[in-house]
Scaffold this active site. Structure first.
Site, PDB file in Angstrom:
ATOM      1  N   GLU A   1      44.220  56.176   4.724  1.00  0.00           N
ATOM      2  CA  GLU A   1      43.992  56.776   3.394  1.00  0.00           C
ATOM      3  C   GLU A   1      42.692  56.251   2.774  1.00  0.00           C
ATOM      4  O   GLU A   1      42.638  55.955   1.570  1.00  0.00           O
ATOM      5  CB  GLU A   1      45.171  56.480   2.448  1.00  0.00           C
ATOM      6  CG  GLU A   1      46.529  56.882   2.991  1.00  0.00           C
ATOM      7  CD  GLU A   1      46.823  58.380   2.905  1.00  0.00           C
ATOM      8  OE1 GLU A   1      45.916  59.156   2.536  1.00  0.00           O
ATOM      9  OE2 GLU A   1      47.953  58.764   3.244  1.00  0.00           O
TER      10      GLU A   1
ATOM     11  N   CYS B   1      43.062  81.268   4.623  1.00  0.00           N
ATOM     12  CA  CYS B   1      44.304  81.253   3.835  1.00  0.00           C
ATOM     13  C   CYS B   1      44.243  80.262   2.674  1.00  0.00           C
ATOM     14  O   CYS B   1      45.124  80.260   1.812  1.00  0.00           O
ATOM     15  CB  CYS B   1      45.494  80.917   4.734  1.00  0.00           C
ATOM     16  SG  CYS B   1      45.768  82.115   6.058  1.00  0.00           S
TER      17      CYS B   1
ATOM     18  N   GLY C   1      47.480  64.699  11.717  1.00  0.00           N
ATOM     19  CA  GLY C   1      47.778  63.646  12.693  1.00  0.00           C
ATOM     20  C   GLY C   1      46.840  62.452  12.612  1.00  0.00           C
ATOM     21  O   GLY C   1      46.717  61.677  13.567  1.00  0.00           O
TER      22      GLY C   1
HETATM   23  P1  ADP Z   1      48.115  62.973   8.497  1.00  0.00           P
HETATM   24  O1  ADP Z   1      48.049  61.468   8.486  1.00  0.00           O
HETATM   25  O2  ADP Z   1      46.836  63.638   8.983  1.00  0.00           O
HETATM   26  O3  ADP Z   1      48.582  63.567   7.199  1.00  0.00           O
HETATM   27  P2  ADP Z   1      50.411  62.530  10.183  1.00  0.00           P
HETATM   28  O4  ADP Z   1      49.916  61.707  11.331  1.00  0.00           O
HETATM   29  O5  ADP Z   1      51.130  61.822   9.088  1.00  0.00           O
HETATM   30  O6  ADP Z   1      49.200  63.412   9.596  1.00  0.00           O
HETATM   31  O7  ADP Z   1      51.424  63.650  10.696  1.00  0.00           O
HETATM   32  C1  ADP Z   1      51.156  64.513  11.782  1.00  0.00           C
HETATM   33  C2  ADP Z   1      52.472  65.190  12.157  1.00  0.00           C
HETATM   34  O8  ADP Z   1      52.908  66.020  11.091  1.00  0.00           O
HETATM   35  C3  ADP Z   1      52.414  66.120  13.345  1.00  0.00           C
HETATM   36  O9  ADP Z   1      52.500  65.458  14.585  1.00  0.00           O
HETATM   37  C4  ADP Z   1      53.640  67.001  13.104  1.00  0.00           C
HETATM   38  O10 ADP Z   1      54.796  66.365  13.632  1.00  0.00           O
HETATM   39  C5  ADP Z   1      53.802  67.003  11.601  1.00  0.00           C
HETATM   40  N1  ADP Z   1      53.445  68.262  10.924  1.00  0.00           N
HETATM   41  C6  ADP Z   1      54.099  68.768   9.855  1.00  0.00           C
HETATM   42  N2  ADP Z   1      53.493  69.897   9.407  1.00  0.00           N
HETATM   43  C7  ADP Z   1      52.415  70.120  10.201  1.00  0.00           C
HETATM   44  C8  ADP Z   1      51.371  71.121  10.232  1.00  0.00           C
HETATM   45  N3  ADP Z   1      51.304  72.109   9.340  1.00  0.00           N
HETATM   46  N4  ADP Z   1      50.423  71.010  11.187  1.00  0.00           N
HETATM   47  C9  ADP Z   1      50.476  69.998  12.087  1.00  0.00           C
HETATM   48  N5  ADP Z   1      51.428  69.025  12.100  1.00  0.00           N
HETATM   49  C10 ADP Z   1      52.386  69.078  11.171  1.00  0.00           C
HETATM   50 MG    MG Z   2      48.244  60.038   6.979  1.00  0.00          MG
HETATM   51 ZN    ZN Z   3      45.612  80.621   7.917  1.00  0.00          ZN
END
Ligand code: ADP
Ligand code: MG
Ligand code: ZN
Length: 203
Positions: free
Chosen positions: A91, A182, A22
């Protein structure tokens, strides 16, 4: 410009954690609030891959925010407008080490700099300039995702391919969030295929 005792005094906020935790959502949330407060904002992300180049930062939940893709951290300095009060960077792990100085310069000019990025790479090692950014930041938020294997709190990004380059852009099918227990940094596709059960009588 943010002032302290009449002098420019910005700061650096870092939002870190594994993929899917997130970070982008949190960055977008903070930027939206700044917009509601009628503060001028600018958003940057590294331009890594021309094929998928889009002028948006995008979350896995499909929230989007217009941004300027840039090749190097120096480009951010050149493009930041003096009128901007808040600068968002997504990023950040993909930027060169100069990003630390660039964020410092913007904060010294009185800007609020919000930086989101992966704290660890697919091997669980610190990612690019993130350790230095975390060290110089005024405020830090470390988010967790949900571990896809056990449902616990995930702090790691598991790569699901045999690609060994640090920068392998992608999300859904290439990576998943995992907890420390994991997480498998030695993952290979061959080892992940379940063994074929032995035929009856073949001992
Ligand atoms: P990041 O930028 O950290 O990659 P994003 O803000 O793009 O994360 O996305 C967060 C969203 O991803 C969450 O609110 C949820 O809807 C979705 N999501 C998908 N898979 C997961 C997971 N394994 N754990 C938490 N959220 C997840
Ligand atoms: Mg991101
Ligand atoms: Zn785990």
């Amino acid at each position: 410009m943010f002032l302290n005792q009449g002098r420019p005094c910005g700061w650096i906020e870092v939002v870190c954690g594994p993929m899917f935790s997130g970070k982008t959502e949190e960055l977008i949330r903070r930027l939206r609030l700044a917009q509601i407060a009628k503060q001028r904002i600018q958003i940057f992300k590294p331009a890594l891959d021309d094929r998928y180049e889009e002028n948006y930062i995008t979350s896995h939940s499909d929230q989007r925010f217009l941004c300027q893709p840039v090749r190097t951290s120096r480009d951010i300095l050149e493009r930041v407008n003096d009128m901007s009060r808040v600068v968002g960077i997504d990023e950040a792990q993909f930027f060169d080490d100069q990003i630390v100085d660039v964020c410092g310069k913007l904060a010294d000019r009185g800007m609020r700099v919000i930086v989101a990025g992966l704290d660890q790479d697919y091997l669980g090692k610190s990612f690019g300039p993130m350790p230095q950014l975390l060290a110089v930041a005024e405020s830090i938020l470390k988010l967790k995702a949900v571990c896809i294997v056990c449902g616990g709190e995930a702090t790691k990004s598991q790569r699901l391919t045999d690609d060994r380059s640090t920068v392998a852009v992608g999300s859904g099918e290439k990576y998943e969030a995992r907890c420390r227990a994991c997480f498998d940094p030695d993952f290979s596709v061959a080892n992940s295929i379940p063994a074929i059960p032995m035929a009856k009588g073949a001992r």
